[in-house]
Design a protein around this motif. Sequence first.
Motif, PDB file in Angstrom:
ATOM      1  N   PRO A  17     -11.987 -13.628  14.553  1.00  0.00           N
ATOM      2  CA  PRO A  17     -12.234 -12.334  15.157  1.00  0.00           C
ATOM      3  C   PRO A  17     -12.222 -11.121  14.168  1.00  0.00           C
ATOM      4  O   PRO A  17     -11.272 -11.402  13.198  1.00  0.00           O
ATOM      5  CB  PRO A  17     -11.333 -12.183  16.469  1.00  0.00           C
ATOM      6  CG  PRO A  17     -10.179 -12.743  15.819  1.00  0.00           C
ATOM      7  CD  PRO A  17     -10.574 -14.007  15.226  1.00  0.00           C
ATOM      8  N   LEU A  18     -12.979 -10.113  14.517  1.00  0.00           N
ATOM      9  CA  LEU A  18     -12.838  -8.909  13.547  1.00  0.00           C
ATOM     10  C   LEU A  18     -11.897  -7.962  14.303  1.00  0.00           C
ATOM     11  O   LEU A  18     -11.804  -7.733  15.426  1.00  0.00           O
ATOM     12  CB  LEU A  18     -14.251  -8.303  13.835  1.00  0.00           C
ATOM     13  CG  LEU A  18     -15.563  -8.991  13.475  1.00  0.00           C
ATOM     14  CD1 LEU A  18     -16.739  -8.138  13.748  1.00  0.00           C
ATOM     15  CD2 LEU A  18     -15.514  -9.657  12.401  1.00  0.00           C
ATOM     16  N   PRO A  19     -10.779  -7.461  13.343  1.00  0.00           N
ATOM     17  CA  PRO A  19      -9.860  -6.601  13.751  1.00  0.00           C
ATOM     18  C   PRO A  19     -10.506  -5.568  14.651  1.00  0.00           C
ATOM     19  O   PRO A  19     -11.240  -4.876  14.029  1.00  0.00           O
ATOM     20  CB  PRO A  19      -8.999  -6.178  12.571  1.00  0.00           C
ATOM     21  CG  PRO A  19      -9.356  -7.618  11.676  1.00  0.00           C
ATOM     22  CD  PRO A  19     -10.696  -7.970  11.909  1.00  0.00           C
ATOM     23  N   ALA A  20     -10.177  -5.054  15.628  1.00  0.00           N
ATOM     24  CA  ALA A  20     -10.754  -3.933  16.277  1.00  0.00           C
ATOM     25  C   ALA A  20      -9.617  -2.734  16.703  1.00  0.00           C
ATOM     26  O   ALA A  20     -10.127  -1.898  17.193  1.00  0.00           O
ATOM     27  CB  ALA A  20     -11.302  -4.384  17.528  1.00  0.00           C
ATOM     28  N   ALA A  21      -8.534  -2.981  16.749  1.00  0.00           N
ATOM     29  CA  ALA A  21      -7.304  -2.219  17.107  1.00  0.00           C
ATOM     30  C   ALA A  21      -6.344  -1.906  15.974  1.00  0.00           C
ATOM     31  O   ALA A  21      -6.010  -2.767  15.146  1.00  0.00           O
ATOM     32  CB  ALA A  21      -6.557  -2.393  18.352  1.00  0.00           C
ATOM     33  N   TYR A  22      -6.418  -0.340  15.584  1.00  0.00           N
ATOM     34  CA  TYR A  22      -5.286  -0.086  14.675  1.00  0.00           C
ATOM     35  C   TYR A  22      -4.587   1.047  15.237  1.00  0.00           C
ATOM     36  O   TYR A  22      -4.706   1.731  16.141  1.00  0.00           O
ATOM     37  CB  TYR A  22      -6.276   0.292  13.439  1.00  0.00           C
ATOM     38  CG  TYR A  22      -7.270  -0.331  12.855  1.00  0.00           C
ATOM     39  CD1 TYR A  22      -6.778  -1.249  11.739  1.00  0.00           C
ATOM     40  CD2 TYR A  22      -8.468  -0.677  13.433  1.00  0.00           C
ATOM     41  CE1 TYR A  22      -7.741  -2.412  11.228  1.00  0.00           C
ATOM     42  CE2 TYR A  22      -9.547  -1.463  12.802  1.00  0.00           C
ATOM     43  CZ  TYR A  22      -9.094  -2.235  11.734  1.00  0.00           C
ATOM     44  OH  TYR A  22      -9.772  -3.113  11.108  1.00  0.00           O
ATOM     45  N   PHE A  23      -3.370   1.370  14.466  1.00  0.00           N
ATOM     46  CA  PHE A  23      -2.796   2.538  14.526  1.00  0.00           C
ATOM     47  C   PHE A  23      -2.368   3.162  13.360  1.00  0.00           C
ATOM     48  O   PHE A  23      -2.207   2.471  12.226  1.00  0.00           O
ATOM     49  CB  PHE A  23      -1.530   2.477  15.507  1.00  0.00           C
ATOM     50  CG  PHE A  23      -0.457   1.534  14.973  1.00  0.00           C
ATOM     51  CD1 PHE A  23       0.788   2.131  14.128  1.00  0.00           C
ATOM     52  CD2 PHE A  23      -0.497   0.197  15.233  1.00  0.00           C
ATOM     53  CE1 PHE A  23       1.801   1.343  13.786  1.00  0.00           C
ATOM     54  CE2 PHE A  23       0.672  -0.487  14.665  1.00  0.00           C
ATOM     55  CZ  PHE A  23       1.926  -0.087  13.978  1.00  0.00           C
ATOM     56  N   ALA A  24      -2.309   4.462  13.220  1.00  0.00           N
ATOM     57  CA  ALA A  24      -2.114   5.240  12.148  1.00  0.00           C
ATOM     58  C   ALA A  24      -0.773   5.885  12.118  1.00  0.00           C
ATOM     59  O   ALA A  24      -0.532   6.588  13.065  1.00  0.00           O
ATOM     60  CB  ALA A  24      -3.324   6.037  11.703  1.00  0.00           C
ATOM     61  N   LEU A  25      -0.062   6.064  11.113  1.00  0.00           N
ATOM     62  CA  LEU A  25       1.100   6.709  10.484  1.00  0.00           C
ATOM     63  C   LEU A  25       1.247   7.411   9.726  1.00  0.00           C
ATOM     64  O   LEU A  25       0.588   7.363   8.652  1.00  0.00           O
ATOM     65  CB  LEU A  25       2.384   5.883  10.761  1.00  0.00           C
ATOM     66  CG  LEU A  25       2.639   4.726  11.920  1.00  0.00           C
ATOM     67  CD1 LEU A  25       3.938   3.733  11.634  1.00  0.00           C
ATOM     68  CD2 LEU A  25       2.744   5.411  13.114  1.00  0.00           C
ATOM     69  N   ALA A  26       2.027   8.549   9.508  1.00  0.00           N
ATOM     70  CA  ALA A  26       2.035   9.673   8.535  1.00  0.00           C
ATOM     71  C   ALA A  26       3.028   9.382   7.463  1.00  0.00           C
ATOM     72  O   ALA A  26       4.196   9.150   7.658  1.00  0.00           O
ATOM     73  CB  ALA A  26       2.052  11.010   8.996  1.00  0.00           C
ATOM     74  N   VAL A  27       2.638   9.635   6.105  1.00  0.00           N
ATOM     75  CA  VAL A  27       3.726   9.716   5.330  1.00  0.00           C
ATOM     76  C   VAL A  27       4.693  10.688   5.235  1.00  0.00           C
ATOM     77  O   VAL A  27       4.182  11.939   5.291  1.00  0.00           O
ATOM     78  CB  VAL A  27       2.972   9.494   3.857  1.00  0.00           C
ATOM     79  CG1 VAL A  27       4.041   9.509   2.508  1.00  0.00           C
ATOM     80  CG2 VAL A  27       2.332   8.179   3.785  1.00  0.00           C
ATOM     81  N   VAL A  28       5.901  10.547   5.302  1.00  0.00           N
ATOM     82  CA  VAL A  28       6.862  11.628   5.293  1.00  0.00           C
ATOM     83  C   VAL A  28       7.988  11.819   4.189  1.00  0.00           C
ATOM     84  O   VAL A  28       8.550  12.630   4.152  1.00  0.00           O
ATOM     85  CB  VAL A  28       7.530  11.556   6.679  1.00  0.00           C
ATOM     86  CG1 VAL A  28       6.691  12.003   7.925  1.00  0.00           C
ATOM     87  CG2 VAL A  28       8.194  10.307   6.898  1.00  0.00           C
ATOM     88  N   ARG A  29       7.820  10.778   3.317  1.00  0.00           N
ATOM     89  CA  ARG A  29       9.054  10.640   2.276  1.00  0.00           C
ATOM     90  C   ARG A  29       8.240   9.632   1.133  1.00  0.00           C
ATOM     91  O   ARG A  29       7.238   9.123   1.346  1.00  0.00           O
ATOM     92  CB  ARG A  29      10.275  10.020   2.532  1.00  0.00           C
ATOM     93  CG  ARG A  29      11.169  10.530   3.669  1.00  0.00           C
ATOM     94  CD  ARG A  29      12.402   9.598   3.849  1.00  0.00           C
ATOM     95  NE  ARG A  29      13.007   9.684   4.895  1.00  0.00           N
ATOM     96  CZ  ARG A  29      14.259  10.550   5.001  1.00  0.00           C
ATOM     97  NH1 ARG A  29      14.508  11.091   4.015  1.00  0.00           N
ATOM     98  NH2 ARG A  29      14.938  10.781   6.311  1.00  0.00           N
TER      99      ARG A  29
END
Length: 429
Positions: free
Chosen positions: A314-326
Amino acid sequence: MENAHTEGARTEGGRRADVDGAAPVVPHRRSPSVPPAGFADLEAATAGLRPPFAVVDLGALRANAVHMVRRAGGKPIRLASKSLRCRPLIGDVLRQPGFSGVLAFTLAEALWLAEDTEDVLVGYPTADVPALRQLGSDERAAARVTLMVDSVEHLALISEAVGPSGPPLRICLDLDASLRLLGGRLHLGMRRSPVHAPEQAAELARAVVSRPRFRLVGVMAYEGQIAGVGDNRPGPGPMRTAVRLVQRISARELRERRAAAVRAVRSVASLAFVNGGGTGSLESTSAEPAVTELGAGSGIYAPALFDHYRGFRPLPAAYFALAVVRRPAPRHVTVQGGGWVASGAPGADRLPVPVWPRGLGLLPAEGAGEVQTPLVGGAADGLRLGDLVWFRHAKAGELCERVDRLHLVEGDRIVDVVPTYRGEGHAFL
């Protein structure tokens, strides 16, 4: 095994779909290679959002739904709500040809969904007495919701909760689908129902129909050892060979036993449906004449655990994003949050997978952290504070327990923002 669905696939937004960067990351290894096309669109679409946030690629989601229907071979798919946990997207998928009805995970959830959905099967037994009382006193809900049982004890609990009068209640029997060898001493599969043999199913069916308020309408058997275990997982070759062998033996055994159990139950009562299968076994389960419908949902979002099947991709459809802090050291960055670990037996395959920028992996000593997650790899040196790292969850709907909304993306733009269960104020489990 590559097929026409994966090779050269594109989302409806026109970008090249990411089909290569999906394998779960073992903590001491780098993340797999990910094509750059696609994440540029996601980053452009979400440029104004504050992380953490979650995104669903609608093109990939709808392509996955279409492909699941093809794999189902003409039998309807009952959509597993636990794999989406977002009412607007559940409705979107149910409007696609080939999907019919919902497979819910709690009775409280089923009652909520039944406000808008006519056919909701609770996939697991319940001991929620207040919800049972609500169901037992609501004629409309009772006509739409089907309860799951695997013992006379369940029947007694339900009877005591709802009392002798009120609308009839729809009942489904949960048949154990595990493989038992050596006279039952070797158990391969999930420990779900105590009802394993056809004779046990018939006995429980007789107990159901003997109670005036109960209507036996279905049988369910979920073969988790086939549908939920990838046959091409990373690791030693002999282990993959063993998994494939067990799955072949189990599929043959279950085909015969499920058919016999359905015949035994049909001798007691007429059935409206026989439910089986999952995302990983749509083809094999749909080929069983005894099965009238399939249950599946994880393939819609295509989480990382579903990257390791030979028969489909299947095609990856769901993602989450996090911010670089260090930026604690060369080749290292730290993102805020990330400990979104999937349920199941603890292991590296339950950890979230960093997929973009490519070349990042989790540290073996820290994994995915409660408040921060360190990452290592050559891509780290090109990241600045505030830059995004994109992840995939190991499982499907569990992502939605961490966010209150999903940003729906087509191409390089957000076309809608929809609430998750959590965003609508619900945390059923």
